[in-house]
Design a protein around this motif. Structure first.
Motif, short mmCIF file in Angstrom:
data_model
loop_
_atom_site.label_atom_id
_atom_site.label_comp_id
_atom_site.label_asym_id
_atom_site.label_seq_id
_atom_site.Cartn_x
_atom_site.Cartn_y
_atom_site.Cartn_z
N ASP A 161 0.84 -1.21 0.00
CA ASP A 161 0.00 0.00 0.00
C ASP A 161 0.87 1.26 0.00
N LEU A 162 1.88 1.23 0.87
CA LEU A 162 2.76 2.40 0.96
C LEU A 162 3.50 2.63 -0.35
N TYR A 163 3.99 1.53 -0.92
CA TYR A 163 4.72 1.62 -2.20
C TYR A 163 3.83 2.24 -3.28
N PHE A 164 2.61 1.74 -3.42
CA PHE A 164 1.72 2.26 -4.47
C PHE A 164 1.35 3.72 -4.21
N GLU A 165 1.10 4.06 -2.95
CA GLU A 165 0.69 5.43 -2.65
C GLU A 165 1.87 6.40 -2.81
N ARG A 166 2.99 6.00 -2.27
CA ARG A 166 4.17 6.87 -2.30
C ARG A 166 4.64 7.14 -3.72
N HIS A 167 4.52 6.15 -4.59
CA HIS A 167 5.15 6.26 -5.91
C HIS A 167 4.17 6.30 -7.08
N ASP A 168 2.89 6.50 -6.78
CA ASP A 168 1.91 6.54 -7.87
C ASP A 168 2.31 7.61 -8.89
N GLY A 169 2.35 7.22 -10.17
CA GLY A 169 2.71 8.16 -11.22
C GLY A 169 4.20 8.38 -11.36
N GLN A 170 4.99 7.57 -10.65
CA GLN A 170 6.46 7.75 -10.72
C GLN A 170 7.15 6.55 -11.38
N ALA A 171 8.41 6.78 -11.73
CA ALA A 171 9.26 5.73 -12.28
C ALA A 171 10.35 5.47 -11.24
N VAL A 172 10.34 4.31 -10.63
CA VAL A 172 11.18 4.11 -9.44
C VAL A 172 12.07 2.86 -9.54
N THR A 173 12.69 2.51 -8.40
CA THR A 173 13.71 1.46 -8.42
C THR A 173 13.35 0.33 -7.44
N THR A 174 14.07 -0.77 -7.55
CA THR A 174 13.83 -1.88 -6.61
C THR A 174 14.17 -1.43 -5.18
N ASP A 175 15.11 -0.51 -5.05
CA ASP A 175 15.41 0.03 -3.71
C ASP A 175 14.18 0.71 -3.11
N ASP A 176 13.44 1.43 -3.95
CA ASP A 176 12.23 2.10 -3.44
C ASP A 176 11.21 1.08 -2.96
N PHE A 177 11.12 -0.03 -3.68
CA PHE A 177 10.17 -1.08 -3.28
C PHE A 177 10.56 -1.65 -1.91
N VAL A 178 11.83 -1.99 -1.77
CA VAL A 178 12.28 -2.58 -0.51
C VAL A 178 12.19 -1.55 0.62
N GLN A 179 12.43 -0.28 0.28
CA GLN A 179 12.35 0.76 1.32
C GLN A 179 10.94 0.86 1.89
N ALA A 180 9.93 0.73 1.03
CA ALA A 180 8.54 0.78 1.53
C ALA A 180 8.32 -0.38 2.51
#
Ligand code: BAL
Ligand code: ZN
Length: 871
Positions: A406-425
């Motif tokens: 949930d946090l990953y989808f909300e935090r990064h909606d509309g963005q182009a991100v990295t596997t680090d961002d996924f693990v960070q959530a």
């Protein structure tokens, strides 16, 4: 082509807020006008040069900046780029290009599939349409107008919602589509053709109505119901399990026959290989039905994991693919038997992915470099990537994992991100430090776990010692320890499981060190460990089980996966002993204890036909090969065949009885129970057919003639076609051909049966089939069904001692490379494994790789695989 490195990533210099595209479709000269609103990226270093990607096949017709024609000295055209030398801070850019869809045999960009226009833009296909920053971190709002002849192309589809349509005086019509969600160019799609559609509605959890449309040629309209059901189930599942709702008013799927991949998740307009969307009981096997369900779900799930939140760069491919495969695996487990699903996915992982991870193309889940990104749509990125996400799910627990998603989808909606961002959530919601866990993304290779144990009766203490290591791979010699979940249970002598921590019978051990010891207290008898339950980590585990202990786990382990795996390991040991006997010229025989174990599984089979079908299947030739020190294809094939014959002979009456018991009683249904019944029955038939008895042949022939579904008919066909009854095999193959010659997907199966026939003369049969009218050398499905199946699933013929199989493959790669580099590179896989064979075969395989290399003028795709293989 140069090597591209993750470490060199820099943000795009310019952003594109909107892009408006107009396609005047024409088979050989499609005009594409694009209008871009461009502005400098405030996050990037300042430059006045705008570099756009553009394939050499794209003809530049016109270019205007803020309405004024650009002079020829204001830009540079190179093979892969168009560079505008001096641009302002923000401006409008108009570009007109001309492309030739008919000449596009690579099936990337805009091309024709059986006369209809379609696109494939992932990963870098958009640059074959127009000049654009073709990279996933440039996200724009797309408007697309399609113009085409109204009678030949009545259906014109694009991303998003249709907003306007009209007719021109010259017999052409047009439709404009707007996709309000910013997206990278790789998610762009269009379709134009004479298509029919199945339509339905879905009401989302917030009460919005979504129109669902699945398009195909008129003749295939009756084959769309299963995909529609799967789509609705997937939409509901994603709402229930991830709280994710669909976001457009319309969701479309289009079936095309010429397609390099399985399917593509373009926003609102998925394009599917017909093999992954069409299904009908008469023409599609149960395996095909399940493939359709899981691919439809996979592409749907991408709408959030991939489209709404996308990848910053292609090194992050597993961000969307690993996560989405994990999501589709869980969906399939919920729709069917979870154990069967798990066995299937682990089967792929530990045969093909482990082999990849041990070969010259080994790479981390997040690769550090590539020459051609198309080569990295791999089992490592997809299947191991999914296993890594699954480990996070296991380590954090389902509830915390969901909060992290949930946090990953909300935090990064509309963005182009990295596997680090996924693990960070995941780290943020759990409060855990996942720094070490991230090594799964950066270190390649399959870790080994060496487990030993000690039980002390006096103190009632049991200890498990685990050592982890990881072999060297091309990118790194030394590996640091991984953080992984090791699920274990302990069995009592009566077969029940000890109650361990938190009142549970399975305990999660967390490995982080190179060596660790885990202590279990109050263990009042010496236990038998059940290790790596449900395959909790993608590793190779070694523990010194005796055969008796494996047989005990096979009968008693409460973990369904480990019961199956105990049976596999027991069989694998015997296979290896028999291979040694075979190589030493000794006679082969099956121990009575082994036959007795199978007898008891056979007796219990009716209680759980799906599980029985798994337990009664010997390890595949591919898995035996992957686990072998050195692969001896002839010995592996011979020994496995010997075991099947011996089991068939010694348990003949049981197979026959089970086969009869599981006969179809009341017509076909696609229920899980019926699929299980068919798989068990057809497995029994396949054992019986190796006995080469006329009575069993009659049984198979009767099944072939009377079957009301493709699963049973095809099972009968393959059992006869691969048997020693040559006349009957030819008759059935001819009958099948005449019955189904107008069904392209069924003909793929027909080619595949013959390509995988292990009897002598395989290559000559395949060469004849290359000339057959049902074969089409431009269609990837046909190439995979014939050449791919022969080289990957017919080891005895492909690895013929004279090297003829290798030469054949190299010939075709050289021929295909100019036509379709992605498919050519993919076909190379069996040759990349040359180091796994004995010296004589090594030399022959290497020589063919060298021959390909020496030709020069190779595509980046083939060059990368060949050069890394020879390294
Ligand atoms: N994105 C390529 C096809 C798939 O994995 O869904
Ligand atoms: Zn995908």
């Amino acid at each position: 082509k140069p090597t591209i490195y993750l470490k060199d990533y820099t943000p795009p210099s310019f952003l594109i807020d909107t892009i408006s595209l107009r396609f005047e479709l024409d088979e050989t000269a499609t005009r594409v006008k694009s209008q871009l609103q461009v502005r400098r990226n405030p996050q990037a270093a300042v430059t006045r040069q705008l570099q756009l990607h553009g394939h050499e096949s794209v003809e530049l017709c016109e270019i205007k900046l803020n309405g004024a024609h650009l002079a020829a000295d204001a830009y540079q055209r190179e093979a892969e780029f168009l560079t505008l030398l001096d641009v302002p801070e923000s401006f409008e850019l108009e570009i007109e290009t001309c492309i030739n869809p008919e000449a596009n045999t690579a099936l990337e960009g805009l091309y024709l599939s059986d006369g209809m226009y379609c696109t494939q833009c992932e990963a870098e296909g958009f640059r074959r349409i127009t000049f654009y920053p073709d990279r996933p971190d440039v996200m724009s709002v797309f408007t697309t107008t399609l113009v085409a002849d109204a009678s030949r192309f009545p259906v014109l589809l694009g991303n998003g919602n249709p907003v306007q349509r009209g007719e021109l005086d010259d017999g052409r019509h047009w439709v404009t589509w707007v996709d309000p969600f910013p997206k990278p160019a790789y998610l762009f799609a269009l379709v134009a053709g004479d298509l029919q559609c199945l339509e339905d509605q879905f009401t989302t959890c917030s009460g919005r109505q979504v129109t669902l449309q699945i398009y195909a040629e008129a003749k295939d309209l009756e084959k769309l119901d299963h995909a529609m059901t799967a789509l609705k189930n997937a939409m509901r599942w994603d709402e229930e399990v991830y709280g994710r709702e669909y976001d457009l008013d319309i969701y479309m799927i289009v079936a095309v026959d010429f397609f390099n991949m399985g399917a593509m998740e373009n926003k609102g307009l998925n394009i599917f290989n017909t093999a992954c969307v069409l299904a009908h009981p008469r023409t599609t096997t149960d395996a095909g039905f399940q493939r359709v369900e899981s691919v439809v779900a996979h592409e749907y799930f991408h709408n959030w994991s991939g489209n709404r939140v996308t990848c910053r760069d292609w090194f992050q491919l597993s961000l969307k693919e690993g996560f989405t495969v994990f999501r589709d695996q869980c969906f399939s487990a919920d729709m069917h038997s979870a154990v069967v699903q798990r066995v299937d996915e682990v089967g792929i992982l530990r045969t093909a992915q482990f082999a990849e991870d041990a070969g010259p193309m080994a790479h981390p889940v997040r690769p550090a470099s590539f020459i051609e990104i198309s080569n990295f749509y791999t089992l490592t990125v997809y299947e191991k990537g999914a296993a890594v996400v699954r480990m996070l799910h296991t380590l954090l627990g389902a509830d915390v994992f969901r909060k992290g998603a949930d946090l990953y989808f909300e935090r990064h909606d509309g963005q182009a991100v990295t596997t680090d961002d996924f693990v960070q959530a995941m780290a943020d919601v759990s409060g855990r430090d996942l720094t070490q866990f991230k090594r799964w993304y950066s270190q390649a290779g399959t870790p080994r776990l060496k487990v030993s144990d000690h039980y002390d009766a006096a103190s009632q203490r049991y200890q498990l010692n685990v050592q982890q290591s990881c072999p060297a791979t091309p990118e790194a010699q030394q590996k640091l320890p991984f953080h992984l979940p090791l699920s274990v249970g302990l069995l009592r002598a009566d077969g029940s499981s000890f109650v361990l921590k938190d009142g549970k019978t399975t305990q999660l051990l967390e490995l982080t060190e190179a060596e660790q010891t885990f202590v279990f207290d109050s263990i009042d008898e010496a236990p038998l460990p059940s290790l790596l339950r449900d395959f909790s980590a993608p590793v190779k585990l070694v523990y010194g089980y005796t055969d008796e202990q494996l047989a005990f786990l096979l009968s008693h382990d409460e973990d369904g996966f480990n019961r199956w795996d105990a049976g596999q390991q027991l069989s694998l040991r015997l296979v290896n002993r028999l291979i040694a006997d075979y190589q030493q010229g000794k006679p082969l025989s099956l121990p009575d204890t082994f036959v007795a174990t199978w007898q008891s599984v056979l007796q219990q089979a009716p209680q759980d036909p799906a599980m029985a079908a798994l337990l009664l299947t010997l390890p595949s030739e591919a898995y035996i090969s992957e686990t072998a020190e050195q692969i001896d294809p002839l010995a592996i094939h011979h020994v496995r065949h010997f075991m099947r014959c011996a089991l068939a002979e010694q348990l003949e009456s049981s197979w026959l009885e089970l086969c009869r018991q599981h006969d179809s009683q009341s017509g076909y249904t696609a229920s899980a129970a019926d699929m299980a019944r068919r798989s068990l029955r057809n497995l029994c038939l396949s054992y019986l057919m190796v006995l080469e008895s006329p009575a069993h042949l009659a049984l198979a022939q009767q099944q072939f003639e009377t079957a009301d579904n493709m699963t049973d008919q095809f099972a009968a066909l393959i059992s006869v076609a691969h048997s020693g009854f040559r006349d009957s095999a030819d008759e059935l193959l001819a009958e099948f051909l005449s019955q189904w010659q107008h069904e392209s997907l069924v003909m793929n199966q027909w080619l595949m049966v013959q390509a995988t026939d292990p009897r002598e003369g395989g290559l000559a049969r395949v060469q004849q089939l290359l000339e057959h009218p049902v074969y089409d050398a431009r269609n990837p499905n046909k190439i995979r069904s014939l050449i791919g199946a022969f080289c990957q699933q017919n080891a005895v013929n492909f690895h013929a001692q004279d090297g003829s199989g290798y030469r054949f493959l190299a010939d075709h790669i050289l021929q295909l490379d100019a036509q379709n580099p992605q498919i050519a590179a993919r076909l190379l896989t069996p040759l990349t494994r040359w180091r796994r064979y004995a010296a004589d075969r090594q030399a022959l395989m290497q020589a063919q790789l060298q021959r390909i290399m020496d030709k020069g003028q190779l595509s980046g795709d083939v060059y990368e695989v060949v050069s890394k293989s020879l390294c």
